[in-house]
Enzyme design. Sequence first.
Site, PDB file in Angstrom:
ATOM      1  N   ASP A 127       0.874  -1.162   0.000  1.00  0.00           N
ATOM      2  CA  ASP A 127       0.000   0.000   0.000  1.00  0.00           C
ATOM      3  C   ASP A 127       0.923   1.227   0.000  1.00  0.00           C
ATOM      4  OD1 ASP A 127      -2.312   1.672   0.410  1.00  0.00           O
ATOM      5  OD2 ASP A 127      -1.710   1.805   2.512  1.00  0.00           O
TER       6      ASP A 127
ATOM      7  N   ASP B 286      -7.172  -2.275   3.172  1.00  0.00           N
ATOM      8  CA  ASP B 286      -6.135  -3.287   2.950  1.00  0.00           C
ATOM      9  C   ASP B 286      -6.497  -4.635   3.577  1.00  0.00           C
ATOM     10  OD1 ASP B 286      -4.288  -1.590   1.585  1.00  0.00           O
ATOM     11  OD2 ASP B 286      -3.763  -0.677   3.504  1.00  0.00           O
TER      12      ASP B 286
END
Length: 625
Positions: free
Chosen positions: A328, A525
Amino acid sequence: MGKSRDLRVFLITYWATLTCSFLLFAGLLLDYFEVSWFVAELRLFWYLLAYFIVGKDVVLSAIKLLFKGGVFNEFFLMSLATFGALYLGEYAEAVAVMLFYTVGEQIQHRAVHRARKNIKDLLDQGPEELTLLHDEGTISKPAKQVSIGETVVYRPGEKVALDGILMGEEAAFDTSSSTGESMPKRISPGDSVSAGFLVLDKSIHVEVTHKWDESATAKIVKMVETAAERKSKSQRFIRAFARVYTPIVVMAAICLVFLPSLLLDYYDFELWLYRAMVFLVISCPCALVISIPLGYFGGLGAAAKNGIFLKGANYLDVLAKVDTMLFDKTGTLTEKKFEISHISFNEGPLSSEEVEKGVFTIASHSSHPISQAIAKRLDKGNSDGKVGITEVAGLGLRATLGEKVFLLGNTKLLQREGVTIPEHMELKENSWTGVAVDGVWMGYFSVNEKIKKEAFATLLKLRELGVQKSMILSGDSPSKVEWMRNALEMDQAFGGLLPEDKLRLLEKEKKTSKTLAYVGDGINDAPVLTLADVGIAMGQSGTDIAVEAADVVIQDDSLEKIPLAIGIGRKTRVIVWQNILLALGVKLLVLALGASGMASLWEAIFADVGVALLAIGNSIRVKNI
């Protein structure tokens, strides 16, 4: 209560070991010098006492397991072998087997205790005390004791510890851990505020809606207590191997006693019984069933000591094989701070220098993170003049400085105020903050998140460790994500992704990779952290949901801990296989020697307990990482 019990058990075992050691070595000396008063009856009592002190727990464990159907285990083998040795009059050898096994157990327990302490120290770094509104003002209370309905006061720069509802005034938050969007978000009174949000511009009041023990972080604390029970493949193999291996050697020992009577002209029962006892002592799988789990537990402890929490020993093996890393962006590769990478101004109602001074004055009076980054970059000393600032939620600033009206913000703010934006700026999406004076476009600041200082070195180290591919999957704008990819020289980058888009890309990469790891910190996520072969979460800035979904948690958010975790996994794996080969190699050699009569019980003791001690010592090395 638990600590006092552990201490009591340790002291009892310590004194039992010390007493037995004295009796054993004194008995050996009395035997060697053939002391007259050390008669047969006293000698038997002397060694039986020593045997009882350290061997009773082993024998009792064998009996308990026998009644539960567990015949073939190390306790049964040691009890059977030492009873045979006592029958043959080899008292010292019988005591030595039990003594050295107990010493090995103590070393193991000591190593496990240190590993547990490292993990406990990691988990004890819970939330600090919170400030609560009270009838008489404010009070401090640990987050774990805050109840639903109480109101918590957070100051700028503090992270929200408990889910709640914003009270009072509208406020700005860094929500990137949840949304992946780097730009701050304005939240209105009555709206939800999630744990992990960072307070930006003012002190706020949040009414708590979820207690600490209902949070995902609290669940993680419980999960760590059973982390070592999540076995690696090596551990499961050794347990299964021991269940097959042990009955085979017991049957082999029985054959060793009785088969020679059918094959030899001269048969000495006690001779072949002694060889069988040697065979049984050697065959005890102590070195395997003790040192291998200890190796993995040591790996867990070593990771915890370095601020890395693994939710199971199995992830040490997985980390050792990672060849693809997906990241990420916001909060993972970046510090959640902004920096100005480029400034461009035109001539207009004011000169470039006058614009810079004006913008610096305005930015210096604003607590917005981008304003602070601009003020830091311009650094014109003390701001001059009186300024009236109106903050337009989610868009930017409108300020009056002298007789001039300044606008400092994004596309929507400038268009709303009638400013004509150059066409080429449309290609830059939202990675810039524009400046206008009296409705005239004057230029812009390129705004980027600040890359973590260790990011480039970490990626280089990962490549050295054999990670062949690195990618960015982010919910942030594609232009920012591509800029980040170029800056860090990564293989690929995808921006503007929803959680389902990240899942789709991750599933595609899993088809071509050997072992895939995903590193993230936000709510968006969580699905990919779960689906990855190993999910790694940033523990400090990460949301509770991300931390719960991950398999590995980096406590202080440092990217440098990722290659360190891989290194710990690889070293643990090497040590475990060293133990397996050492134990099996020595045992097979001495088994052959024992069956042929070339090894005594003392060699058997070394092959069993001695190798176990060596393997335990080897396992402890992992803690030094």
